[in-house]
Design an enzyme around this catalytic site. Structure first.
Site, PDB file in Angstrom:
ATOM      1  N   SER B 218       0.915  -1.313   0.034  1.00  0.00           N
ATOM      2  CA  SER B 218      -0.027  -0.120  -0.028  1.00  0.00           C
ATOM      3  C   SER B 218       0.786   1.180   0.014  1.00  0.00           C
ATOM      4  O   SER B 218       2.078   1.070   0.595  1.00  0.00           O
ATOM      5  CB  SER B 218      -0.901  -0.082   1.199  1.00  0.00           C
ATOM      6  OG  SER B 218      -1.672  -1.048   1.278  1.00  0.00           O
ATOM      7  N   ASP B 242     -11.042  -0.168   9.790  1.00  0.00           N
ATOM      8  CA  ASP B 242     -11.907  -0.229   8.751  1.00  0.00           C
ATOM      9  C   ASP B 242     -13.386  -0.667   9.363  1.00  0.00           C
ATOM     10  O   ASP B 242     -14.319  -0.136   8.672  1.00  0.00           O
ATOM     11  CB  ASP B 242     -11.735  -1.342   7.630  1.00  0.00           C
ATOM     12  CG  ASP B 242     -10.396  -0.820   6.756  1.00  0.00           C
ATOM     13  OD1 ASP B 242     -10.099   0.260   6.966  1.00  0.00           O
ATOM     14  OD2 ASP B 242      -9.997  -1.636   5.883  1.00  0.00           O
ATOM     15  N   GLU B 285     -28.107   9.426 -14.078  1.00  0.00           N
ATOM     16  CA  GLU B 285     -27.870   9.497 -12.837  1.00  0.00           C
ATOM     17  C   GLU B 285     -26.763  10.301 -12.499  1.00  0.00           C
ATOM     18  O   GLU B 285     -25.727  10.450 -13.187  1.00  0.00           O
ATOM     19  CB  GLU B 285     -27.391   7.679 -12.378  1.00  0.00           C
ATOM     20  CG  GLU B 285     -28.600   7.006 -12.349  1.00  0.00           C
ATOM     21  CD  GLU B 285     -29.672   7.016 -11.375  1.00  0.00           C
ATOM     22  OE1 GLU B 285     -30.653   7.898 -11.463  1.00  0.00           O
ATOM     23  OE2 GLU B 285     -29.468   6.282 -10.272  1.00  0.00           O
TER      24      GLU B 285
END
Lengths: 183, 409
Positions: B218, B242, B285
């Site tokens: 990461s 998380d 949308e």
């Protein structure tokens, strides 16, 4: 630092604040997950429009003696047979025969003239033959299931073959002498 | 032998033959070391995965009650809303879930833009993300067609007609897409088939995305390489972090599902599709609006379509447009300003896309379209050349351990 000391003291007793938070978090998550699963599974149960089809009305006025009609109830065939006097007599005589699923004919037909049965073989769901004049009715004059060879008598009781039970009698009422509501 | 150790032995026996636990532990578990300084913006990757799973699950249950035929589709959706047990809940979760999936993914993308997560050695990881984004847009578009309301029908008509701009073969391609000479039953049928298929293609690309993530590991808010000493196991540390974000996210999402379920939809889609009447003002949308604004900003059919597709495809070459060696905007004061300008410009384009294409919105969408491409094609290469970054910390721990050397940020 006071908190740390407190946590250490608790840890010495085998219980910590962290354990409590971990276990309560997992518990809340599990309950939440289960609460989400139920609406999904329940959506597969019959919907309101399906449940609204749960009764069927029909008339027995036009059925000649010795013949029958098939009506649809909840998507299933329902046999309605106008029995002859001989058929009724055989059915009552066989109340005492060696039956796999013992039931008297009086229990199975509210009015002896009209036998009303769910037309689905109790073995594996095929539709037994015997509603048309040209079809075989099996060794006992009722119905014969061509899939695996089950024979039903004139009361719809299982007499020979692999099926475990008699043809099911649906819940029904005579609204008048000739009008019947199933369900 | 106790019961527990017997179970453990059985598990180990299975792991020796199919090491699925080992694989998961290395992919998203305790054997994946993640930088210890990840902030809450890094929460949106796992949230996106959560949304993908939620969309597939609710979608499968909706498909059990949906009929892909022009004469029955609209009514079958109304039956889901009125007759199917909890059908309203499942459909509102799916419809609003699409919006929240895009919210999550947009934050995830802008986090990558801010912290330079697309830069070497993460270019292919970035590509996989752009592919997922494109697949999501296609999937969402076809899903919106399925209820067969007025917006469904005319949205399908307009979007498929984009391909008619291709010189020479455009009309033939549109006829192929429709399976006829207008949007009709064959179109609805194939859209349903593809709408069911593409999410599983997305799952496949997500696997590649996570695989590519594991090669360099990461990125982090400082944008510098994380030394092994500065990493902590993904499980349990980032599961816990998380989970906090997921809890907050679910509160917000279900507040909308329960109390504002139609806030992000268009009322006209509760009117059955009518191929003979175009609604006075059709809008896509909300998640397509900036691109819709770019399409309408350009007064030429082909160039408008090229600009619209180009605005997304340009993301593929972003790692070569922004060649500045410093990843994180934290250490790039000029880039940081233009990052926020770019974000504001995107939001302005979105507003323009929701308005009629005339007057002020049209002028603003032209300015916005210009700025969108100017940012990528001129500004980023220029800044890579001229911008002097702030001094980088030597390691992730250094700014914390020796605050005297902490950068101004």
């Amino acid at each position: 630092m006071a908190n740390t000391a407190h946590a250490h003291a608790a840890a010495a007793q085998g219980e910590t604040r962290r354990d409590f938070l971990l276990h309560s978090t997992i518990a809340v998550g599990a309950v939440g997950g289960a609460m989400m699963v139920w609406p999904l599974i329940h959506s597969m149960n019959p919907a309101a429009d399906t449940l609204s089809l749960s009764t069927t009305e029909f008339s027995v006025a036009g059925i000649a003696e010795g013949s029958g009609i098939t009506v649809v109830w909840r998507g299933k065939p329902v046999f309605v047979r106008h029995r002859t006097a001989a058929e009724i007599e055989t059915a009552k005589k066989d109340d005492t025969a060696d039956l796999r699923d013992p039931q008297t004919d009086a229990v199975r037909a509210q009015k002896p003239d009209f036998l009303i049965l769910v037309g689905i073989c109790t073995h594996l769901g095929c539709i037994p033959l015997g509603m048309k004049a040209t079809e075989p009715r099996g060794d006992f004059g009722g119905w014969f299931c061509p899939c695996h060879g089950s024979h039903y008598d004139t009361s719809g009781r299982i007499r020979r073959g692999p099926a475990p039970a008699n043809l099911e009698v649906p819940p029904y009422t005579f609204l008048s002498d000739t009008t019947v509501r199933i369900g | 032998m106790t019961e527990k150790s017997r179970l453990l032995k059985a598990w180990e026996w299975h792991e020796q033959r199919l090491p699925i636990g080992h694989w998961l532990d290395h992919s998203l578990g305790s054997k994946y070391p993640a930088p210890k300084n990840l902030n809450y913006w890094w929460n949106f990757g796992s949230l996106a995965l959560f949304m993908l799973v939620l969309m597939i699950i609710t979608g499968v249950f909706l498909a059990m009650n949906y009929t892909a035929h022009t004469s029955m589709a609209f009514d079958s959706v109304e039956r889901i809303m009125r007759d199917v047990n909890n059908g309203w809940l499942i459909r509102y979760m799916h419809a609003n879930g699409a919006s929240f999936f895009f919210i999550v993914v947009y934050i995830h993308i802008f986090r990558g833009l801010y912290y330079g997560s697309y830069k070497p050695p993460r270019e292919v990881l970035w590509w996989m993300g752009v592919i997922i984004y494109l697949l999501m847009m296609a999937t969402a578009f076809m899903g919106y067609v399925l209820p067969w309301g007025q917006m469904s029908f005319w949205g399908a008509t307009v979007i498929t007609n984009l391909f008619s701009a291709i010189p020479g073969v455009g009309d033939a391609i549109v006829t192929l897409l429709w399976g006829g000479f207008s949007v009709d039953n064959p179109t609805l049928n194939r859209f349903f088939a593809l709408h069911y298929l593409l999410p599983f293609v997305i799952v496949g690309v997500v696997v590649l995305h996570v695989w590519a993530l594991h090669i360099p590991g990461s990125n982090n808010p400082l944008g510098i390489e994380a030394a092994p000493a500065d990493k902590i196991p993904f499980f349990p540390y980032y599961y816990a972090k998380d989970a906090v974000g997921l809890g907050v996210f679910l509160v917000v999402m279900f507040a909308v599902v329960f109390w504002l379920p139609n806030a992000m939809g268009h009322p006209l889609n509760y009117e059955k599709a009518n191929p003979l009447v175009t609604p006075p003002h059709i809008v896509p949308e909300w998640y397509y609006l900036p691109f819709y604004a770019i399409l309408r900003a350009i007064p030429d059919k082909l160039l408008g379509v090229i600009a619209m597709f180009g605005s997304i495809l340009i993301l593929f070459v972003l790692p070569w447009l922004d060649r500045h060696p410093v990843r994180s905007a934290t250490f790039r004061p000029i880039f940081k300003i233009f990052f926020w300008v770019f974000l504001a410009n995107g939001i302005m384009l979105g507003w323009c896309g929701s308005q009629l294409a005339e007057g002020l919105p049209l002028i603003l969408s032209r300015v916005g379209t210009f700025w969108y491409f100017f940012h990528f094609i001129v500004l980023l290469p220029l800044l890579s050349w001229v911008e002097t970054p702030k001094p980088l910390p030597a390691s992730i721990s250094q700014p914390v351990l020796s605050p005297a050397m902490k950068p101004a940020e």
